[in-house]
Design a protein around this motif. Sequence first.
Motif, PDB file in Angstrom:
ATOM      1  N   ALA A 117       5.842  16.284   7.916  1.00 15.95           N
ATOM      2  CA  ALA A 117       5.086  16.396   6.671  1.00 15.95           C
ATOM      3  C   ALA A 117       4.591  15.023   6.215  1.00 15.95           C
ATOM      4  CB  ALA A 117       5.949  17.047   5.594  1.00 15.95           C
ATOM      5  N   GLN A 118       5.453  14.001   6.376  1.00 15.82           N
ATOM      6  CA  GLN A 118       5.052  12.648   5.983  1.00 15.82           C
ATOM      7  C   GLN A 118       3.922  12.135   6.879  1.00 15.82           C
ATOM      8  OE1 GLN A 118       8.200   9.714   5.215  1.00 15.82           O
ATOM      9  NE2 GLN A 118       7.108   8.298   6.555  1.00 15.82           N
ATOM     10  N   LEU A 119       4.059  12.330   8.221  1.00 18.00           N
ATOM     11  CA  LEU A 119       3.004  11.881   9.127  1.00 18.00           C
ATOM     12  C   LEU A 119       1.696  12.607   8.836  1.00 18.00           C
ATOM     13  CD1 LEU A 119       4.886  11.699  12.559  1.00 18.00           C
ATOM     14  CD2 LEU A 119       4.193   9.801  11.089  1.00 18.00           C
ATOM     15  N   ARG A 120       1.786  13.919   8.623  1.00 15.47           N
ATOM     16  CA  ARG A 120       0.581  14.692   8.333  1.00 15.47           C
ATOM     17  C   ARG A 120      -0.057  14.237   7.026  1.00 15.47           C
ATOM     18  NH1 ARG A 120       2.731  19.056   9.020  1.00 15.47           N
ATOM     19  NH2 ARG A 120       1.997  19.531  11.126  1.00 15.47           N
ATOM     20  N   SER A 121       0.768  13.911   6.045  1.00 11.81           N
ATOM     21  CA  SER A 121       0.247  13.486   4.748  1.00 11.81           C
ATOM     22  C   SER A 121      -0.528  12.179   4.852  1.00 11.81           C
ATOM     23  CB  SER A 121       1.402  13.341   3.750  1.00 11.81           C
ATOM     24  OG  SER A 121       0.928  12.834   2.512  1.00 11.81           O
ATOM     25  N   VAL A 122       0.090  11.172   5.516  1.00 15.69           N
ATOM     26  CA  VAL A 122      -0.584   9.870   5.595  1.00 15.69           C
ATOM     27  C   VAL A 122      -1.816   9.940   6.482  1.00 15.69           C
ATOM     28  CG1 VAL A 122       1.525   8.596   5.126  1.00 15.69           C
ATOM     29  CG2 VAL A 122       0.897   9.090   7.497  1.00 15.69           C
TER      30      VAL A 122
ATOM     31  N   MET B 224       3.995   4.249   8.667  1.00 15.65           N
ATOM     32  CA  MET B 224       3.071   3.158   8.393  1.00 15.65           C
ATOM     33  C   MET B 224       2.285   2.767   9.636  1.00 15.65           C
ATOM     34  SD  MET B 224       5.003   0.579   5.726  1.00 15.65           S
ATOM     35  CE  MET B 224       6.401   0.282   6.801  1.00 15.65           C
ATOM     36  N   CYS B 225       2.957   2.745  10.806  1.00 17.13           N
ATOM     37  CA  CYS B 225       2.258   2.370  12.043  1.00 17.13           C
ATOM     38  C   CYS B 225       1.256   3.438  12.455  1.00 17.13           C
ATOM     39  CB  CYS B 225       3.267   2.112  13.159  1.00 17.13           C
ATOM     40  SG  CYS B 225       4.277   0.626  12.903  1.00 17.13           S
ATOM     41  N   THR B 226       1.607   4.704  12.239  1.00 14.52           N
ATOM     42  CA  THR B 226       0.647   5.772  12.513  1.00 14.52           C
ATOM     43  C   THR B 226      -0.571   5.644  11.614  1.00 14.52           C
ATOM     44  OG1 THR B 226       2.455   7.254  13.158  1.00 14.52           O
ATOM     45  CG2 THR B 226       0.336   8.267  12.612  1.00 14.52           C
ATOM     46  N   ALA B 227      -0.326   5.376  10.326  1.00 19.24           N
ATOM     47  CA  ALA B 227      -1.440   5.199   9.386  1.00 19.24           C
ATOM     48  C   ALA B 227      -2.305   4.005   9.789  1.00 19.24           C
ATOM     49  CB  ALA B 227      -0.902   5.013   7.970  1.00 19.24           C
ATOM     50  N   GLU B 228      -1.677   2.928  10.265  1.00 20.90           N
ATOM     51  CA  GLU B 228      -2.449   1.754  10.678  1.00 20.90           C
ATOM     52  C   GLU B 228      -3.303   2.077  11.900  1.00 20.90           C
ATOM     53  OE1 GLU B 228      -3.984  -2.049  10.540  1.00 20.90           O
ATOM     54  OE2 GLU B 228      -2.809  -0.933   9.064  1.00 20.90           O
TER      55      GLU B 228
ATOM     56  N   GLU C  72       0.831  -1.207   0.000  1.00 21.54           N
ATOM     57  CA  GLU C  72       0.000   0.000   0.000  1.00 21.54           C
ATOM     58  C   GLU C  72       0.862   1.252   0.000  1.00 21.54           C
ATOM     59  OE1 GLU C  72      -3.429   2.115   2.786  1.00 21.54           O
ATOM     60  OE2 GLU C  72      -2.833   0.032   3.124  1.00 21.54           O
ATOM     61  N   LEU C  73       1.954   1.217   0.805  1.00 19.01           N
ATOM     62  CA  LEU C  73       2.852   2.369   0.840  1.00 19.01           C
ATOM     63  C   LEU C  73       3.515   2.576  -0.517  1.00 19.01           C
ATOM     64  CD1 LEU C  73       4.152   4.564   2.602  1.00 19.01           C
ATOM     65  CD2 LEU C  73       5.979   2.937   3.117  1.00 19.01           C
ATOM     66  N   ARG C  74       3.909   1.475  -1.152  1.00 15.62           N
ATOM     67  CA  ARG C  74       4.513   1.597  -2.491  1.00 15.62           C
ATOM     68  C   ARG C  74       3.521   2.182  -3.482  1.00 15.62           C
ATOM     69  NH1 ARG C  74       7.392  -4.374  -2.630  1.00 15.62           N
ATOM     70  NH2 ARG C  74       9.211  -3.843  -1.317  1.00 15.62           N
ATOM     71  N   ALA C  75       2.251   1.758  -3.354  1.00 22.01           N
ATOM     72  CA  ALA C  75       1.228   2.281  -4.257  1.00 22.01           C
ATOM     73  C   ALA C  75       1.048   3.791  -4.058  1.00 22.01           C
ATOM     74  CB  ALA C  75      -0.101   1.555  -4.028  1.00 22.01           C
TER      75      ALA C  75
ATOM     76  N   VAL D  41      13.272   4.149   9.594  1.00 16.09           N
ATOM     77  CA  VAL D  41      12.558   4.492  10.823  1.00 16.09           C
ATOM     78  C   VAL D  41      11.364   5.381  10.505  1.00 16.09           C
ATOM     79  CG1 VAL D  41      12.729   5.761  13.000  1.00 16.09           C
ATOM     80  CG2 VAL D  41      14.589   4.233  12.283  1.00 16.09           C
ATOM     81  N   ALA D  42      11.592   6.395   9.661  1.00 15.99           N
ATOM     82  CA  ALA D  42      10.507   7.292   9.286  1.00 15.99           C
ATOM     83  C   ALA D  42       9.377   6.536   8.592  1.00 15.99           C
ATOM     84  CB  ALA D  42      11.029   8.400   8.376  1.00 15.99           C
ATOM     85  N   ALA D  43       9.751   5.597   7.717  1.00 13.38           N
ATOM     86  CA  ALA D  43       8.731   4.825   7.008  1.00 13.38           C
ATOM     87  C   ALA D  43       7.932   3.958   7.968  1.00 13.38           C
ATOM     88  CB  ALA D  43       9.391   3.957   5.930  1.00 13.38           C
ATOM     89  N   THR D  44       8.623   3.319   8.927  1.00 15.64           N
ATOM     90  CA  THR D  44       7.931   2.450   9.889  1.00 15.64           C
ATOM     91  C   THR D  44       6.989   3.248  10.772  1.00 15.64           C
ATOM     92  OG1 THR D  44       9.771   0.872   9.900  1.00 15.64           O
ATOM     93  CG2 THR D  44       8.249   0.808  11.763  1.00 15.64           C
ATOM     94  N   VAL D  45       7.475   4.378  11.295  1.00 16.56           N
ATOM     95  CA  VAL D  45       6.610   5.220  12.132  1.00 16.56           C
ATOM     96  C   VAL D  45       5.410   5.707  11.340  1.00 16.56           C
ATOM     97  CG1 VAL D  45       6.495   7.382  13.431  1.00 16.56           C
ATOM     98  CG2 VAL D  45       8.495   5.899  13.656  1.00 16.56           C
TER      99      VAL D  45
END
Length: 390
Positions: free
Chosen positions: A266-271, A304-308, A203-206, A298-302
């Motif tokens: 910005a990434q956290l806010r976006s997702v 993705m987990c926030t989005a989940e 999903e993240l890749r998409a 680390v940024a990607a994991t945080v």
Amino acid sequence: MATNEIAARPASAEQRVVVLIARFVGFGYLAYLTLLLPRYRPDAVYTAGWWTPLAIATAFGPGIALAATSLRMTARSVRVVVAGCTLGYAVTVGSWFLAWSGQPVPNIPWFVYFPGLVALATVVAWPPWATVLYLLATVTVVQWIGRFREVSAQTSFPCEWIYATSFCMIYLAGAMMIIRTGRVLDHTRDAVYRQAAAAATAELRAVHRARFGDLSHGWVIAGLAMAARRPLNEATRKHARATLDRMSAAAHEPGIEPLPLNQLMAQLRSVAVELDRDIQISIEAAEGARHKSFPASVAATVGMCTAEAVRNSIRHAGASARRHIAVHLSASSLTVRFTDNGVGFDTTQSSERIGVEWIRTQMTQIPGGGARIVSTPGQGTLVELTCEAG
């Protein structure tokens, strides 16, 4: 109402089953110790005086210890205590031959009543074939001791052996199947977690692919088309600068370089906003901590987990739930706290919630990472993600 909290990954289903069986066996020893009280003194008449106290200690002591260790069990402690159960029972049976006066006994000795309980203790630590062999050997010996009773009290050895073996085997087979079921459940759950992780990664890749498509078609190609259709002007220059800025920002997407705090936010806010446009996001950074940067993984994991966590809230918290993300950065750690005021859930049943387990699993794979989930039915949910700050 007490708050339910998940601070660490729960024990596996197999481990929980093993603990329950160990407790059952341990308290079974206590039950037999009590039920056989009327037999100790009459049976002591036919043995040396030293034998009964020794036999009671060696037969029941390790089993009672198994009940105690089951409350806080490790694989090593289980193996040690189970070895003590089997060795203690062997000492009890073997020493009886040394202590026996040689006079025929009117009833079978008290220790003949529970060879199956000792074999059941081995289920939690031994392979099935070893447990079955131990049961067959133990039943054979204790039933043979029955031949030392008075002639009028003796019964058919094959019949007694078959009955005792069959009776004990029912419990052994049941315990083995329960442990195997727990093991299969663990393997199945791990497979589901891996599939969930793969799905989240896909999903993240998409999302990244869609962003790249928007950048290439909506900005790069559109800018080239503007330059081709009209002379160079301020609008074209503005579009070109915006395109370069977006390309520069895209270079800092996960997988390229460490992200500074502003890009992580910005990434956290976006997702988060992509899932819930009404979500509230705040940040608090300690003095001198805003210069911190975070590895892309680390940024990607945080993220993705926030989005989940947001997705789980949208699915389960209720239509009226309000959500908030608070980011706190100290000199040594980053904490992302997601909260909602939804319906909450019972964390003791969290093993049924794949998203909760997936968040915990993912966060433990990054440096200093961890996840804490707190929830109570009717009182909302907190998901707290922590990791080291670069």
